[in-house]
Design an enzyme around this catalytic site. Structure first.
Site, mmCIF file in Angstrom:
data_model
loop_
_atom_site.group_PDB
_atom_site.id
_atom_site.type_symbol
_atom_site.label_atom_id
_atom_site.label_comp_id
_atom_site.label_asym_id
_atom_site.label_seq_id
_atom_site.Cartn_x
_atom_site.Cartn_y
_atom_site.Cartn_z
ATOM 1 N N TRP A 87 -1.049 -3.538 -4.402
ATOM 2 C CA TRP A 87 0.339 -3.820 -4.053
ATOM 3 C C TRP A 87 0.431 -4.654 -2.782
ATOM 4 O O TRP A 87 1.482 -5.240 -2.496
ATOM 5 C CB TRP A 87 1.120 -2.514 -3.874
ATOM 6 N N ASP A 88 -0.681 -4.740 -2.035
ATOM 7 C CA ASP A 88 -0.723 -5.585 -0.836
ATOM 8 C C ASP A 88 -0.234 -6.993 -1.147
ATOM 9 O O ASP A 88 0.414 -7.645 -0.331
ATOM 10 C CB ASP A 88 -2.151 -5.738 -0.305
ATOM 11 N N GLU A 123 -1.699 6.882 2.563
ATOM 12 C CA GLU A 123 -2.687 7.555 1.727
ATOM 13 C C GLU A 123 -3.198 8.853 2.337
ATOM 14 O O GLU A 123 -4.124 9.465 1.799
ATOM 15 C CB GLU A 123 -3.842 6.587 1.441
ATOM 16 N N LYS A 180 -1.856 7.609 7.802
ATOM 17 C CA LYS A 180 -2.927 6.611 7.784
ATOM 18 C C LYS A 180 -2.389 5.221 8.122
ATOM 19 O O LYS A 180 -2.991 4.470 8.874
ATOM 20 C CB LYS A 180 -3.607 6.590 6.416
ATOM 21 N N GLN A 181 -1.264 4.876 7.506
ATOM 22 C CA GLN A 181 -0.706 3.536 7.659
ATOM 23 C C GLN A 181 0.809 3.611 7.540
ATOM 24 O O GLN A 181 1.360 4.572 6.994
ATOM 25 C CB GLN A 181 -1.257 2.607 6.591
#
Length: 792
Positions: free
Chosen positions: A362-363, A489, A593-594
């Site tokens: 999806w990046d 994640e 995480k992000q």
């Protein structure tokens, strides 16, 4: 030999490395990679050795392998896909009076390599003395053509520096190149051990062709080479060809001051359906075109292509020369990843290395395509056409999961799901909304009615149907989407992830709007007024959790009730956390995480007030550890929006320099396309404040204290314009096309040829947010950077 190594040198339009550091080759082979989105060459030396990790890739060309499961489960993907190192045409070996030219032997009195962002070439110059004292100068230059997508060209020049000598060149096409794999899965290693089976080989004069097919995926590849030679009299040549190797050998005596010059043209083609004769014809045609254009013509075409790109997309940063270089490096590699992909995916590593097995995530839609949409929109269109071509697989996946519409894969090369880990793969349904968001953004930025009719509306309506079957109306009339994984994640299979719900809301609204614009297409797929009504109702009733006590939005329902991670008690060497702690423990703690909720503040910023953004940003800053390269760019964007400009600048440095500084210690496997795109987002969406909600461009520019000026260019509906930011004001200037209607800090403005300068209002950012212990971004001090970059 132990030449002085200085690493990358700082320059605004190139990446240069002087000296040879063998232990850094894997890293520099990634940064010096060349690609056009169709062909990718890692930056290995022409001689083939010394080398780190050789690689030649064709976009979409892969081999299949079994996926490992300790326990099988219904709906688990059965086959994985891994990018293949295809036939290598880069190799040109040199022998000087029978001694191999090898940088590990003899003495290199000088050696440098240069990646030029304006010419689109990788150049090298070496002066070398053989172990017996013979001295030569070697110059090479290579390109992967942006204008002739199947063509690679290499020029190799050798000049004796101490008298007449015999020189021998060996130019190879090499299939099934021996290579070491990082994968710990024996299935993957077995699949990639000599993955190509010979079907045809031939040679004639200076030309050779090899045709191979993969064993399991059944993909067929043709590679061909041809040569032009300029040399003194007495030239002797020989060509051999076998199943996995074609080699042209050139031998001649060259006087001091003379030059042996070899120009090599390589053509590639592959297909899942075309025959051996058809692919042979394709690569012969590619070589014919390259030879007709010639070396100088290919260089001129490459330069003209890049001149046009930089006219549209350049970013200028005054006050930090390293960041200037890194930002152009990022833009150059984003262009290389997508320019000529043409109905293929844009992988997470581009075509710079085998990382992530060559998969697209999806990046692409959430990070890379915004850059391309506003710089090379036709490349964004082609990437979305690839998603459209995979709709049958996405529909099949949805049916397997008991859903309607299209469930796009978490990771894939050909459109089939390749993730063997369910919580971070199948449950990450937000990828379908991310694709819909990219479709809508592209449409509003281009008004491409043909794309909307052929691809866009179908993508939007099928993803809308997914959300209607995945979510439900609860007894309070709220539309809930339960049991999904958002971008973070370190959380999985949660209810009502705010990012997912808000992106699904936009998906539903954009799908309804597209179906109203092209009702005949909607009718073709059975969309009626009743279905449109349910989409609108679900969008209007979308549940977005909010914690009244804390005054913030939980990342997912109940997230703010979890216990905080013990950041103070986590040793620095235990990052990234996923390599040192069990997932179940990460999933039940407040650790991110992000950027997840913070990414929602960017892509769905229209759903939050400024005060909510400030509170949310501060809350999640204290819990985000950035174990993902995706995070820094997004955190930079929101830090800038809420007024923490110096923090945004630090995050910009991390995003832009992720690969050049090898922040995550894995550049050997390829560059991080999303982080490179995050550098552009940090500048344009962060310090430029650019937002594109509902097809309306707005800007809220501000400058961090360390920088003197930022200027960026972009295109919108076939117009090009520039935004120049100073400390107290911003200037907007039309470069080409019709006037563009925008807003500057809420004030309407028509961007025309005559520049317009407007003041920048002050902002109160409030207290500086804190990050988890030891996880603050490296503070960027441009004065210290400038001192370190000063000539020694």
């Amino acid at each position: 030999m132990n030449p002085i190594t200085r690493g990358y040198e700082c320059a605004p339009w190139e990446l240069r490395w002087r000296g040879l550091a063998v232990d850094q080759l894997q890293r520099t082979e990634s940064t010096f990679a060349l690609s056009n989105g169709h062909i990718g060459l890692r930056g290995t030396l022409e001689e083939g050795e010394p080398r780190g990790l050789p690689g030649t890739y064709l976009n979409g060309f892969y081999e299949e392998h079994e996926l490992p499961y300790a326990e099988a489960g219904y709906g688990y993907p059965e086959a994985g896909q891994t990018i293949v190192n295809v036939t290598d045409g880069k190799i040109i070996r040199l022998l000087v009076e029978d001694e191999p030219f090898d940088m590990r032997y003899g003495t290199a009195t000088s050696h440098e390599r240069v990646l030029d962002f304006r010419s689109g070439t990788l150049s090298r110059e070496t002066e070398w003395s053989s172990p017996t004292g013979r001295h030569v100068r070697v110059r090479t230059q290579r390109l992967v053509s942006f204008t002739q997508r199947a063509v690679v060209a290499i020029r190799y020049e050798v000049q004796p520096l101490d008298g007449k000598m015999q020189l021998v060149l060996q130019s190879d096409l090499l299939a099934n190149e021996p290579i070491e794999f990082d994968s710990k899965d024996p299935r993957v290693a077995a699949a990639l051990q000599s993955p190509l089976e010979s079907e045809f080989f031939m040679a004639d004069d200076y030309r050779a062709v090899l045709v191979h097919q993969t064993r399991r995926s059944g993909l067929r590849l043709a590679a061909a080479m041809d040569h032009q030679i300029e040399s003194p009299d007495g030239l002797r040549t020989d060509m051999i060809v076998e199943e996995d190797l074609a080699r042209l050998t050139v031998a001649v005596d060259v006087p001091q001051g003379g030059v042996l010059r070899l120009t090599k043209y390589v053509g590639y083609g592959w297909s899942a359906q075309r025959s051996v004769p058809a692919l042979r014809a394709q690569v012969h045609a590619a070589l014919a075109g390259a030879l007709q254009t010639g070396w100088d013509g290919l260089l001129a075409e490459q330069r003209a292509f890049l001149d046009d790109f930089w006219e549209t997309a350049d970013v200028e940063i005054d006050g930090d020369p390293e960041l200037q270089q890194a930002t152009r490096f990022a833009l150059f590699h984003i262009l290389q990843a997508g320019a000529r992909g043409e109905s293929r995916a844009i992988p997470g590593k581009g075509l710079t290395g085998p990382g992530y097995d060559g998969h697209a995530f999806w990046d692409t839609e959430s990070f890379v395509l915004p850059v391309l949409t506003y710089s090379v929109p036709e490349a964004a269109r082609d990437a979305l056409r690839w998603r459209h071509s995979t709709l049958p697989k996405a529909r099949e996946r949805a049916r397997t999961l008991g859903l309607r519409g299209a469930a796009f894969p978490w990771r894939s090369i050909n459109g089939a799901e390749c993730s063997a880990y369910w919580p971070a793969g199948t449950a990450a349904f937000h990828v379908s909304a991310d694709i819909a968001d990219a479709v809508a953004r592209y449409y509003w930025a281009t008004n491409d009615a043909e794309f909307e009719r052929q691809c866009g509306t179908e993508l939007l309506l099928e993803t809308a149907r997914l959300w209607m079957s995945l979510g439900h109306f609860d007894r309070h009339g709220r539309f809930r989407i339960d049991g999904v994984t958002g971008p973070d994640e370190y959380s999985a299979v949660a209810d009502n992830n705010v990012y997912t719900n808000l992106m699904a809301q936009r998906n539903l609204r954009e799908a309804a709007a597209a179906c109203e614009r092209v009702p005949d297409v909607a009718s073709l797929f059975g969309v009626d007024e009743s279905e449109l009504g349910t989409w609108r109702q679900a969008a209007e009733s979308m549940y977005v959790p909010y914690n009244e006590e804390l005054g913030v939005h939980p990342q997912s329902e109940g997230f703010t009730e979890h216990v905080d991670w013990d950041f103070a008690g986590t040793p620095r060497e235990n990052y990234p956390l996923l390599l040192h702690y069990p997932y179940f423990d990460l999933y039940r703690k407040q650790v991110v995480k992000q950027a997840d909720l913070v990414l929602a503040l960017h892509l769905r910023g229209d759903a939050f007030t400024l005060q909510e953004k400030q509170r949310n940003f501060a809350y999640y800053e204290a819990r985000t550890v950035r174990d993902s390269s995706l995070s820094a760019g997004t955190q930079s964007v929101i830090a800038a929006e809420v007024g923490h400009l110096d923090l945004a600048y630090d995050y910009l440095g991390e995003a832009a320099l992720t690969d050049l500084h090898d922040v995550h210690n894995n550049v050997r496997n390829g560059l991080h396309m999303a982080s490179l795109a995050g550098a552009w987002m940090s500048v344009v969406a962060g310090f430029g404040g650019m937002r594109d909600h509902d097809g309306k461009l707005t800007f809220a520019p501000r400058l961090p204290s360390a920088l003197d000026r930022i200027q960026f260019r972009m295109c919108f509906r076939e117009s090009r314009f520039a935004v120049e930011i100073h400390r107290e004001s911003a200037t907007y200037r039309l470069l080409a096309g019709k006037p563009v209607e925008i807003r500057h800090h809420g004030e309407p403005l028509s961007v025309r040829e005559r520049p317009v300068t407007l003041p920048i209002p002050a902002i109160d950012p409030g207290p500086v947010p804190r990050q988890p212990s030891g996880r603050a971004p490296a503070h960027r001090d441009p004065e210290r950077v400038r001192r370190n970059l000063a000539p020694r």
